[in-house]
Write a protein that holds these residues in place. Structure first.
Motif, short mmCIF file in Angstrom:
data_model
loop_
_atom_site.label_atom_id
_atom_site.label_comp_id
_atom_site.label_asym_id
_atom_site.label_seq_id
_atom_site.Cartn_x
_atom_site.Cartn_y
_atom_site.Cartn_z
N GLU A 1 0.84 -1.20 0.00
CA GLU A 1 0.00 0.00 0.00
C GLU A 1 0.88 1.25 0.00
OE1 GLU A 1 -3.73 1.90 2.57
OE2 GLU A 1 -2.65 0.15 3.32
N PRO A 2 0.69 2.16 -0.98
CA PRO A 2 1.51 3.36 -1.04
C PRO A 2 0.93 4.51 -0.20
CG PRO A 2 0.17 3.24 -3.01
CD PRO A 2 -0.16 2.02 -2.18
N PHE A 3 1.83 5.24 0.45
CA PHE A 3 1.47 6.44 1.20
C PHE A 3 2.36 7.56 0.68
CE2 PHE A 3 0.42 2.81 3.78
CZ PHE A 3 -0.78 3.15 4.39
N PHE A 4 1.79 8.40 -0.19
CA PHE A 4 2.56 9.44 -0.86
C PHE A 4 2.56 10.73 -0.06
CE2 PHE A 4 2.20 13.19 -3.76
CZ PHE A 4 3.54 13.23 -4.13
N GLY A 5 3.75 11.29 0.12
CA GLY A 5 3.88 12.61 0.70
C GLY A 5 4.27 12.62 2.17
N GLN A 6 4.92 13.71 2.56
CA GLN A 6 5.33 13.85 3.96
C GLN A 6 4.14 14.00 4.89
OE1 GLN A 6 5.02 16.85 5.88
NE2 GLN A 6 3.83 17.80 4.22
N ASP A 7 2.96 14.28 4.34
CA ASP A 7 1.77 14.45 5.17
C ASP A 7 0.99 13.15 5.35
OD1 ASP A 7 1.12 14.40 2.49
OD2 ASP A 7 -0.47 15.89 2.64
N ARG A 8 1.57 12.02 4.92
CA ARG A 8 0.90 10.73 5.10
C ARG A 8 1.66 9.80 6.05
NH1 ARG A 8 -2.63 13.24 3.50
NH2 ARG A 8 -4.10 12.82 1.81
N ILE A 9 2.63 10.36 6.75
CA ILE A 9 3.43 9.53 7.66
C ILE A 9 2.59 9.00 8.81
CG2 ILE A 9 5.40 9.53 9.25
CD1 ILE A 9 6.76 11.50 7.37
N ASP A 10 1.77 9.85 9.41
CA ASP A 10 0.93 9.41 10.52
C ASP A 10 -0.06 8.34 10.06
OD1 ASP A 10 2.20 11.08 12.28
OD2 ASP A 10 0.69 12.67 12.17
N MET A 11 -0.57 8.48 8.86
CA MET A 11 -1.51 7.48 8.34
C MET A 11 -0.79 6.15 8.08
SD MET A 11 -4.24 7.87 5.21
CE MET A 11 -5.07 9.20 6.11
N ALA A 12 0.43 6.23 7.59
CA ALA A 12 1.21 5.00 7.38
C ALA A 12 1.48 4.32 8.72
CB ALA A 12 2.52 5.33 6.67
N LEU A 13 1.81 5.11 9.74
CA LEU A 13 2.04 4.55 11.08
C LEU A 13 0.77 3.89 11.61
CD1 LEU A 13 3.79 4.20 13.60
CD2 LEU A 13 3.11 6.52 14.30
N TRP A 14 -0.35 4.52 11.42
CA TRP A 14 -1.65 3.95 11.82
C TRP A 14 -1.87 2.60 11.17
CZ3 TRP A 14 -5.70 3.85 8.03
CH2 TRP A 14 -6.94 3.40 8.50
N ARG A 15 -1.59 2.51 9.86
CA ARG A 15 -1.77 1.25 9.15
C ARG A 15 -0.81 0.19 9.67
NH1 ARG A 15 -5.87 0.08 7.03
NH2 ARG A 15 -5.88 1.16 5.01
N MET A 16 0.43 0.56 9.90
CA MET A 16 1.41 -0.42 10.37
C MET A 16 1.06 -0.93 11.75
SD MET A 16 5.08 0.90 8.80
CE MET A 16 4.90 2.65 9.18
N LYS A 17 0.51 -0.08 12.59
CA LYS A 17 0.08 -0.52 13.92
C LYS A 17 -1.08 -1.52 13.81
CE LYS A 17 1.65 3.35 16.76
NZ LYS A 17 1.25 4.50 17.62
N GLN A 18 -1.94 -1.30 12.82
CA GLN A 18 -3.01 -2.26 12.58
C GLN A 18 -2.45 -3.64 12.22
OE1 GLN A 18 -5.31 -0.38 9.43
NE2 GLN A 18 -6.89 0.27 10.89
N LYS A 19 -1.26 -3.63 11.60
CA LYS A 19 -0.64 -4.88 11.16
C LYS A 19 0.38 -5.41 12.16
CE LYS A 19 -2.87 -4.94 7.19
NZ LYS A 19 -2.20 -4.90 5.89
N GLY A 20 0.35 -4.85 13.35
CA GLY A 20 1.18 -5.43 14.42
C GLY A 20 2.46 -4.70 14.77
N LEU A 21 2.63 -3.48 14.28
CA LEU A 21 3.83 -2.72 14.61
C LEU A 21 3.89 -2.45 16.11
CD1 LEU A 21 6.32 -1.18 13.45
CD2 LEU A 21 4.87 0.85 13.44
N VAL A 22 5.06 -2.70 16.71
CA VAL A 22 5.24 -2.48 18.14
C VAL A 22 6.50 -1.65 18.37
CG1 VAL A 22 4.04 -4.60 18.82
CG2 VAL A 22 6.51 -4.65 18.41
N ALA A 23 6.55 -1.02 19.52
CA ALA A 23 7.73 -0.23 19.88
C ALA A 23 8.91 -1.14 20.15
CB ALA A 23 7.43 0.63 21.09
N ARG A 24 10.09 -0.63 19.95
CA ARG A 24 11.30 -1.42 20.25
C ARG A 24 11.47 -1.59 21.74
NH1 ARG A 24 14.36 -2.48 15.89
NH2 ARG A 24 14.14 -1.13 14.05
#
Length: 215
Positions: free
Chosen positions: A192-215
């Motif tokens: 899934e593409p997230f174009f632009g510097q203004d889509r970083i938060d949305m990309a993070l939201w999607r990755m958290k949905q897919k199991g992204l966790v803090a180090r």
């Protein structure tokens, strides 16, 4: 092993620069491997793009990129010199381009070593962050060192292996378009593409949905 994401990125793109340190922060905070894949800018891929664009396009872009930098507290140029040699009045791209080919090949050489994000972050801070004559002296050498790389080694590879590096850069562009976009910066996660510097938060939201966790 954490989640994986690709970032398609250009040394001439102010928005790529404005996004990079936030991408780096994500990679440090979360269990996330970010593979930065440099591409040649539109000025190289489509030299007549700027001549064809709406007269207000350039003026708005200049207004917006300074605004974004101020909003996020990011030091901002403009670049001195510009990575692309261009007549500001006519928007025509010069045939001789002494900077962008070297820079992009260096970025791809860094990608071969798994350090393209760090390298491009450091170099873009010079180009877009206000360093005058970033191409001279020890500016690039120091930037490479901060990224854990040797500029002499990278430059030698960029000269020796230019054709292969250009083929890899072209593959990056093909992969970007296959993911559903054409511009930079674009983060691609799970297809899934997230174009632009203004889509970083949305990309993070999607990755958290897919199991992204803090180090």
């Amino acid at each position: 092993m954490g989640l994986q994401a690709d970032i398609f990125w250009s040394f001439r793109s102010p928005y790529s620069y404005l996004a990079t340190r936030r991408y780096s922060a994500l990679a440090q905070e979360y269990d996330l491997n970010i593979n930065l894949r440099p591409v040649y800018p539109l000025a190289i891929r489509e030299p007549d793009f700027f001549e064809r664009s709406h007269p207000n396009w350039l003026r708005y872009t200049f207004t917006d990129m300074f605004r974004v930098a101020q909003f996020h507290g990011i030091p901002f140029g403009p670049p001195r010199p510009d990575p692309i040699v261009q007549d500001v009045r006519t928007r025509k791209i010069a045939e001789e381009q002494p900077y962008i080919f070297r820079l992009t090949r260096l970025g791809q050489a860094a990608a071969r070593r798994g350090k393209s994000l760090a390298f491009c972050d450091e170099v873009s801070r010079l180009i877009w962050g206000g360093a005058e004559n970033w191409h001279e002296g020890d500016h690039l050498t120091s930037a490479a060192t901060r990224a854990g790389l040797d500029l002499v080694e990278l430059d030698a590879e960029a000269l020796r292996d230019a054709e292969a590096l250009d083929a890899e850069i072209a593959e990056n562009q093909t992969a970007l378009e296959a993911a559903g976009h054409w511009g930079v910066p674009t983060l691609v996660f799970d297809g899934e593409p997230f174009f632009g510097q203004d889509r970083i938060d949305m990309a993070l939201w999607r990755m958290k949905q897919k199991g992204l966790v803090a180090r």
